[in-house]
Write a protein that holds these residues in place. Structure first.
Motif, PDB file in Angstrom:
ATOM      1  N   ALA A 158       0.118  -1.564  -0.123  1.00 10.05           N
ATOM      2  CA  ALA A 158       0.070   0.146   0.376  1.00 10.05           C
ATOM      3  C   ALA A 158       1.050   1.498  -0.075  1.00 10.05           C
ATOM      4  O   ALA A 158       0.256   2.303  -0.724  1.00 10.05           O
ATOM      5  CB  ALA A 158      -0.560  -0.262   1.068  1.00 10.05           C
ATOM      6  N   THR A 162       1.007   3.871  -3.001  1.00  9.78           N
ATOM      7  CA  THR A 162       0.127   5.587  -2.847  1.00  9.78           C
ATOM      8  C   THR A 162       1.355   6.420  -3.461  1.00  9.78           C
ATOM      9  O   THR A 162       1.214   7.369  -3.578  1.00  9.78           O
ATOM     10  CB  THR A 162       0.128   5.250  -1.196  1.00  9.78           C
ATOM     11  OG1 THR A 162      -0.711   3.994  -0.909  1.00  9.78           O
ATOM     12  CG2 THR A 162      -0.855   6.626  -0.958  1.00  9.78           C
ATOM     13  N   ARG A 165      -0.035   5.916  -6.891  1.00  7.34           N
ATOM     14  CA  ARG A 165      -1.154   6.567  -6.605  1.00  7.34           C
ATOM     15  C   ARG A 165      -2.186   6.539  -5.735  1.00  7.34           C
ATOM     16  O   ARG A 165      -1.966   7.212  -4.737  1.00  7.34           O
ATOM     17  CB  ARG A 165      -1.974   4.630  -7.392  1.00  7.34           C
ATOM     18  CG  ARG A 165      -1.675   4.468  -8.159  1.00  7.34           C
ATOM     19  CD  ARG A 165      -1.389   2.761  -7.931  1.00  7.34           C
ATOM     20  NE  ARG A 165      -0.470   1.589  -9.326  1.00  7.34           N
ATOM     21  CZ  ARG A 165      -0.770   1.683 -10.130  1.00  7.34           C
ATOM     22  NH1 ARG A 165      -1.926   2.294 -10.553  1.00  7.34           N
ATOM     23  NH2 ARG A 165       0.251   1.028 -10.793  1.00  7.34           N
ATOM     24  N   SER A 166      -3.822   7.299  -6.231  1.00  8.05           N
ATOM     25  CA  SER A 166      -4.765   7.385  -4.880  1.00  8.05           C
ATOM     26  C   SER A 166      -5.083   6.540  -3.729  1.00  8.05           C
ATOM     27  O   SER A 166      -4.295   5.267  -4.370  1.00  8.05           O
ATOM     28  CB  SER A 166      -6.336   7.517  -5.424  1.00  8.05           C
ATOM     29  OG  SER A 166      -7.260   6.962  -5.720  1.00  8.05           O
ATOM     30  N   ALA A 167      -4.940   6.641  -2.808  1.00  7.80           N
ATOM     31  CA  ALA A 167      -4.959   5.950  -1.156  1.00  7.80           C
ATOM     32  C   ALA A 167      -5.967   4.451  -2.005  1.00  7.80           C
ATOM     33  O   ALA A 167      -6.309   3.135  -1.658  1.00  7.80           O
ATOM     34  CB  ALA A 167      -6.102   5.652  -0.066  1.00  7.80           C
ATOM     35  N   ALA A 168      -7.475   4.866  -3.068  1.00  7.74           N
ATOM     36  CA  ALA A 168      -8.178   4.300  -3.437  1.00  7.74           C
ATOM     37  C   ALA A 168      -8.124   3.356  -4.294  1.00  7.74           C
ATOM     38  O   ALA A 168      -8.280   2.142  -3.950  1.00  7.74           O
ATOM     39  CB  ALA A 168      -9.905   4.946  -3.641  1.00  7.74           C
ATOM     40  N   GLU A 169      -6.882   4.142  -4.924  1.00  2.71           N
ATOM     41  CA  GLU A 169      -6.569   2.798  -6.180  1.00  2.71           C
ATOM     42  C   GLU A 169      -5.776   2.394  -5.691  1.00  2.71           C
ATOM     43  O   GLU A 169      -5.676   0.818  -6.841  1.00  2.71           O
ATOM     44  CB  GLU A 169      -5.565   3.836  -6.889  1.00  2.71           C
ATOM     45  CG  GLU A 169      -6.796   5.175  -8.320  1.00  2.71           C
ATOM     46  CD  GLU A 169      -5.701   6.181  -8.954  1.00  2.71           C
ATOM     47  OE1 GLU A 169      -7.287   6.296 -10.009  1.00  2.71           O
ATOM     48  OE2 GLU A 169      -5.432   6.570  -8.721  1.00  2.71           O
ATOM     49  N   ASP A 171      -5.725   0.709  -2.821  1.00  2.39           N
ATOM     50  CA  ASP A 171      -5.988  -0.526  -2.304  1.00  2.39           C
ATOM     51  C   ASP A 171      -6.959  -1.096  -4.017  1.00  2.39           C
ATOM     52  O   ASP A 171      -7.024  -2.671  -2.983  1.00  2.39           O
ATOM     53  CB  ASP A 171      -7.407   0.242  -1.401  1.00  2.39           C
ATOM     54  CG  ASP A 171      -8.798  -1.341  -0.226  1.00  2.39           C
ATOM     55  OD1 ASP A 171      -7.029  -1.710   0.372  1.00  2.39           O
ATOM     56  OD2 ASP A 171      -8.984  -1.230  -0.844  1.00  2.39           O
ATOM     57  N   ASP A 172      -7.650  -1.002  -4.239  1.00  2.00           N
ATOM     58  CA  ASP A 172      -8.093  -2.170  -5.834  1.00  2.00           C
ATOM     59  C   ASP A 172      -6.707  -2.256  -5.942  1.00  2.00           C
ATOM     60  O   ASP A 172      -7.450  -4.027  -6.270  1.00  2.00           O
ATOM     61  CB  ASP A 172      -8.786  -0.881  -6.056  1.00  2.00           C
ATOM     62  CG  ASP A 172     -10.256  -0.585  -6.552  1.00  2.00           C
ATOM     63  OD1 ASP A 172     -10.917  -0.298  -4.799  1.00  2.00           O
ATOM     64  OD2 ASP A 172     -10.289   0.952  -6.556  1.00  2.00           O
ATOM     65  N   ARG A 174      -4.269  -2.960  -4.685  1.00  2.00           N
ATOM     66  CA  ARG A 174      -3.949  -4.653  -3.671  1.00  2.00           C
ATOM     67  C   ARG A 174      -4.621  -5.970  -4.261  1.00  2.00           C
ATOM     68  O   ARG A 174      -4.161  -6.735  -3.895  1.00  2.00           O
ATOM     69  CB  ARG A 174      -3.779  -3.857  -2.148  1.00  2.00           C
ATOM     70  CG  ARG A 174      -3.544  -5.217  -1.370  1.00  2.00           C
ATOM     71  CD  ARG A 174      -3.247  -3.987  -0.051  1.00  2.00           C
ATOM     72  NE  ARG A 174      -5.152  -3.732   0.562  1.00  2.00           N
ATOM     73  CZ  ARG A 174      -5.855  -4.603   0.658  1.00  2.00           C
ATOM     74  NH1 ARG A 174      -5.175  -5.682   0.988  1.00  2.00           N
ATOM     75  NH2 ARG A 174      -6.830  -3.985   0.926  1.00  2.00           N
ATOM     76  N   GLN A 175      -5.830  -4.860  -3.947  1.00  2.00           N
ATOM     77  CA  GLN A 175      -7.185  -6.606  -3.886  1.00  2.00           C
ATOM     78  C   GLN A 175      -6.679  -7.279  -4.697  1.00  2.00           C
ATOM     79  O   GLN A 175      -6.926  -8.459  -4.774  1.00  2.00           O
ATOM     80  CB  GLN A 175      -8.364  -6.267  -3.603  1.00  2.00           C
ATOM     81  CG  GLN A 175      -8.458  -5.451  -2.389  1.00  2.00           C
ATOM     82  CD  GLN A 175      -9.898  -4.851  -1.684  1.00  2.00           C
ATOM     83  OE1 GLN A 175     -10.785  -5.177  -2.644  1.00  2.00           O
ATOM     84  NE2 GLN A 175     -10.180  -3.675  -1.134  1.00  2.00           N
TER      85      GLN A 175
END
Length: 223
Positions: A158, A162, A165-169, A171-172, A174-175
């Motif tokens: 993460a 980061t 990328r944005s934190a949301a991107e 996280d996506d 990473r998943q």
């Protein structure tokens, strides 16, 4: 993946990483020494014992307990201290592996502090659970490795993502790549589980996960 791990191992021996290691070790030992002095004084002040033999026993027991407690804290404290240098380490790795002009941006100060604290808390929590699991033969080592692989793989990936990328991107991503990130986390877990090497965990994990993120981001390799 193993190529990235070997490259990360080699890089943590370079001068920029050694400089961070010396600073983080010095600060870690200083913090632990201050904690020792404070906790030892506090523990002995809470129990007043006049009998010389009982006082000696209490002093020995307190010292032994503090040794175990502070040994448990070495990993988390070193992660906390090194966390303040982690952006510099990531930038150094990126300058080596990315094309010119594709270096990531520093994580905002508030987010960096949050990540650093989370790294340290994750390390403390995992090691505390592992300590408890020592009483449960057969699952302790397995549980320790799996928990460390998941948590440290997730946290350090993460951070690396980061920076681009944005934190949301992040996280996506990473998943989406969780199985690969988990396998990479197993190598970090090997560091965490090895006395002495666990002090190098933040540096190895940063150099390693920056490379893993690059491998999973072919668009960032383009000039």
């Amino acid at each position: 993946m193993f190529e990235a791990a070997l490259a990360a191992l080699h890089q943590i021996l370079t001068p920029p990483f050694r400089s961070v290691l010396y600073k983080s070790l010095g600060l870690t030992l200083l913090l632990l020494a201050l904690a020792w002095a404070g906790l030892d004084k506090l523990a002995l002040s809470l129990v007043a014992v006049d009998h010389p033999l009982l006082h000696s026993i209490l002093t020995f027991a307190t010292g032994a307990g503090l040794v175990i407690f502070l040994a448990f804290l070495i990993g988390p404290v070193s992660i906390l201290v090194t966390g303040f240098f982690i952006d510099d380490l990531a930038a150094h790795v990126e300058q080596e592996i990315y094309p010119m002009g594709r270096i990531g941006r520093p994580v905002p100060a508030s987010a960096a502090i949050g990540m650093t604290l989370r790294f340290a808390l994750v390390s403390a929590a995992v090691n505390f659970v592992a300590l408890l699991l020592l009483l449960v033969p057969g699952i302790n080592a397995v549980a320790f490795f799996l928990a460390n692989a998941y948590l440290f793989g997730r946290e350090y990936f993460a951070f690396a993502a980061t920076r681009f990328r944005s934190a949301a991107e992040a996280d996506d991503m990473r998943q989406h790549y969780m199985p690969r990130i988990f396998l990479a986390g197993l190598l970090i877990a090997g560091f965490v589980a090895t006395p002495g090497l666990n002090l190098l965990t933040p540096m190895f994990a940063t150099a390693f996960m920056v490379r893993i993120h690059k491998k999973l981001s072919p668009e960032l390799s383009e000039p």
